[in-house]
Design a protein around this motif. Structure first.
Motif, PDB file in Angstrom:
ATOM      1  N   GLY A  49      10.228 -83.505  45.990  1.00  0.00           N
ATOM      2  CA  GLY A  49      11.475 -82.868  46.388  1.00  0.00           C
ATOM      3  C   GLY A  49      12.391 -82.479  45.249  1.00  0.00           C
ATOM      4  O   GLY A  49      13.411 -81.833  45.472  1.00  0.00           O
TER       5      GLY A  49
ATOM      6  N   ASP B 283      11.985 -77.020  43.123  1.00  0.00           N
ATOM      7  CA  ASP B 283      12.126 -75.963  44.115  1.00  0.00           C
ATOM      8  C   ASP B 283      10.895 -75.071  44.065  1.00  0.00           C
ATOM      9  O   ASP B 283      10.865 -74.059  43.377  1.00  0.00           O
ATOM     10  CB  ASP B 283      13.397 -75.158  43.830  1.00  0.00           C
ATOM     11  N   TYR B 284       9.851 -75.470  44.802  1.00  0.00           N
ATOM     12  CA  TYR B 284       8.597 -74.724  44.756  1.00  0.00           C
ATOM     13  C   TYR B 284       8.682 -73.399  45.490  1.00  0.00           C
ATOM     14  O   TYR B 284       7.930 -72.480  45.195  1.00  0.00           O
ATOM     15  CB  TYR B 284       7.449 -75.581  45.308  1.00  0.00           C
ATOM     16  N   ARG B 285       9.601 -73.269  46.435  1.00  0.00           N
ATOM     17  CA  ARG B 285       9.737 -71.985  47.112  1.00  0.00           C
ATOM     18  C   ARG B 285      10.270 -70.925  46.137  1.00  0.00           C
ATOM     19  O   ARG B 285       9.846 -69.770  46.188  1.00  0.00           O
ATOM     20  CB  ARG B 285      10.654 -72.114  48.327  1.00  0.00           C
TER      21      ARG B 285
ATOM     22  N   TYR C 230       1.777 -82.254  49.925  1.00  0.00           N
ATOM     23  CA  TYR C 230       3.216 -81.943  49.893  1.00  0.00           C
ATOM     24  C   TYR C 230       3.436 -80.433  49.946  1.00  0.00           C
ATOM     25  O   TYR C 230       4.260 -79.933  50.715  1.00  0.00           O
ATOM     26  CB  TYR C 230       3.847 -82.525  48.631  1.00  0.00           C
TER      27      TYR C 230
ATOM     28  N   THR D 103       5.280 -77.708  52.650  1.00  0.00           N
ATOM     29  CA  THR D 103       6.515 -77.115  52.141  1.00  0.00           C
ATOM     30  C   THR D 103       6.484 -75.593  52.113  1.00  0.00           C
ATOM     31  O   THR D 103       7.495 -74.943  52.368  1.00  0.00           O
ATOM     32  CB  THR D 103       6.792 -77.645  50.714  1.00  0.00           C
TER      33      THR D 103
ATOM     34  N   GLN E  66      20.956 -78.976  48.057  1.00  0.00           N
ATOM     35  CA  GLN E  66      20.550 -78.069  49.132  1.00  0.00           C
ATOM     36  C   GLN E  66      21.666 -77.081  49.458  1.00  0.00           C
ATOM     37  O   GLN E  66      21.425 -75.888  49.638  1.00  0.00           O
ATOM     38  CB  GLN E  66      20.176 -78.869  50.372  1.00  0.00           C
TER      39      GLN E  66
END
Length: 537
Positions: A45, A48-50, A70, A74, A503
């Motif tokens: 977490g 920020d993989y997005r 994971y 995600t 977030q």
């Protein structure tokens, strides 16, 4: 602006160093089918993989074990996991027992899954001390490793790349459990899945990828400037608050540039430790230092040759790193660590920052000669609160996108109408990324309401819209001051919960920790005031 897509599958590979080295050893066999970008990381977490996916636009993500699990939960793009065969385990254990008789095997085990049957058979077959450790998350792997170290120091570790990394950090020998054969299987599966995904997204072009949605006159002008600046090899400096879309502009410049056929190589300048800076950026030859890997390593700058080098958060670069980067940019050559040869460079340079670099130069915190190298052309990204025309367009785009992702039937117009006035009054400290987060929450709540009419009201789904907000000063403050105000306000609003703050602001928790340290150092705040908040992952 539509993206140009070539015939090769774009593979984003996420894993620790030994895993990436294994893939590097076989990836040349697939160079006519795939473009493989490797990110060395443990998926959790804190990253920020997005945003990483938005930057590299892969057709498929490849990883292994808990990393793959994971990422699969995600990301919206397909995720392929590295297979581990019984033959891989036996071969790795056979190598390990030559090193030591006390072998500890770490392996990924999905939740509620049974251990591999092979392990039960091996317990009675092998003639050395053999201790298996199953884990579901990287945190559990770390805990099991520490317990093994405390109870009886292992002689050798066998496992995925993350446990191998922990072993090397502890001074233990380590054997990677994956083989070249399974690495090839991973790439074949990734290419197949990537091709299937490309076919799906070409049939439904609005289903896949983040788009740079703009409606405001200010962003239209900026997009036209970016298209002009993309021509030639002049460096472009992109400035703006966190979350305004600087990485989108970088991708558009790459797409429209003379270097579009080359790679876009991104470097986060605030994340590389001083002792790794030269080896990461410049690369090294085999034998350059004690832990250097066989065959050496190509540096990030050399990887960008013929393409675009994108220096993100360039304002965070320490002075010692600034001078090393400047030398390479001046000479347009790079010498890998331990090498006696220089490599000529030809790439387009993009850099991005949420700092006012001009002010940083005036204050002596950033080298003026490097600043002028970076700032041939400049783009100033306006914050979302100054381009309200974009809010509705971006919100409706993500309403449709997340409705498809979560398989929720919604009326995007009516859903937006329910929040339009709140959005108009909101200050958007996290800019576009914050808006994207808000829309995802809205869509998920719509899905919950379809199951339970008493699902959470808007005040609970988006509490930020209803909290008293002290708006940023309208005086000409620096970008850093505006960001500091937003962070401090969010820390107060969420009682120091760093996950919720990150977030809300649309940044990773790692970036938030770094920003808080800068604020502490500059304001004299006690470390306790920031470190007492909660975080997880």
């Amino acid at each position: 602006m539509a993206s140009i897509r070539n015939s090769k599958v774009r593979v984003l590979l996420v894993g620790y160093r030994k895993f990436s080295e294994l893939i590097n050893a076989v990836v040349h066999e697939f160079e006519d089918q795939a473009e493989v970008t490797i990110v060395e990381s443990v998926a959790n977490g804190n990253t920020d993989y997005r945003s990483l996916v938005a930057l590299h636009e892969p057709d498929v993500v490849a990883s292994a074990g808990s990393n793959a699990a994971y990422l699969s939960a995600t990301l919206s793009v397909p995720v392929i996991s590295q297979p581990v065969s019984d033959a891989d385990i036996v071969e790795a254990l056979e190598k390990a027992q030559r090193i030591a008789r006390n072998v500890h095997l770490f392996y990924y085990q999905a939740a509620n899954a049974e251990p591999p049957r092979l392990l039960e058979s091996l317990q009675g077959m092998v003639k050395f001390d053999f201790t298996p450790h199953g884990y579901t998350t990287s945190g559990q792997a770390s805990e099991s490793f520490q317990l093994a170290m405390a109870e009886e120091r292992p002689g050798v570790i066998v496992g995925p790349s993350y446990t191998c990394h922990m072993a090397e950090q502890a001074g233990l020998p380590a054997i990677l459990v994956y083989s070249r054969s399974s690495a090839r299987d991973l790439l074949r599966a990734a290419i197949e899945a990537g091709n299937a995904y490309r076919g799906q997204t070409s049939a439904e072009p609005d289903k896949s990828r983040d788009e740079f949605v703009i409606r405001s006159p200010s962003m239209e002008r900026l997009a036209k400037l970016a298209a002009i600046y993309a021509r030639g090899d002049g460096a472009v400096l992109i400035q703006g608050e966190s979350g305004t879309g600087k990485e989108h502009i970088a991708k558009e410049i790459h797409r429209l540039s003379d270097y579009q056929e080359g790679p876009l190589v991104a470097l986060n300048c605030g994340s590389i430790p001083n002792d790794l800076f030269e080896s990461e950026l410049f690369g090294y030859v085999e034998g350059a230092f004690t832990s250097s890997r066989r065959g050496g390593r190509i540096g990030l700058i050399e990887r960008a040759n013929g393409g675009v080098l994108y220096l993100d958060e360039v304002g965070e670069m320490p002075a010692s790193q600034q001078v090393k980067l400047l030398r390479v940019l001046q000479e347009k050559r790079v010498r890998p660590v331990g090498s006696n040869r220089e490599i000529p460079l030809n790439f387009k340079l993009l850099s991005a920052t949420n700092r006012d670099l001009g002010a940083a130069v005036a204050q002596g915190r950033f080298r003026d000669d490097l600043y002028y190298r970076l700032n041939v052309f400049s783009l100033q990204m306006p914050p979302l609160r100054e381009r309200v025309e974009d809010v509705k367009a971006i919100a409706q785009y993500y309403l449709q996108r997340y409705a498809r992702q979560y398989q929720v039937a919604i009326d995007a117009v009516s859903v937006y109408a329910g929040v339009a006035q709140h959005f108009a009054n909101y200050h958007w400290p996290g800019n576009v990324r914050e808006l994207q987060n808000f829309i995802e929450r809205l869509v998920v709540n719509q899905a919950a309401q379809s199951q339970d009419p008493n699902a959470a009201p808007l005040e609970q789904v988006l509490p930020e819209l209803f909290a008293p907000v002290s708006r940023a000063s309208t005086s000409p403050a620096s970008l850093r001051e505006q960001e500091t105000d937003a962070i401090l306000e969010a820390m107060s609003r969420f009682n120091g919960d760093k996950n919720k703050v990150a977030q809300a602001l649309g940044i990773s928790t790692t970036t938030l920790w770094r920003r808080l340290r800068v604020i502490e150092n500059s304001s004299g705040e006690s470390s306790h005031s920031f470190s007492s908040g909660t975080t997880s992952g």
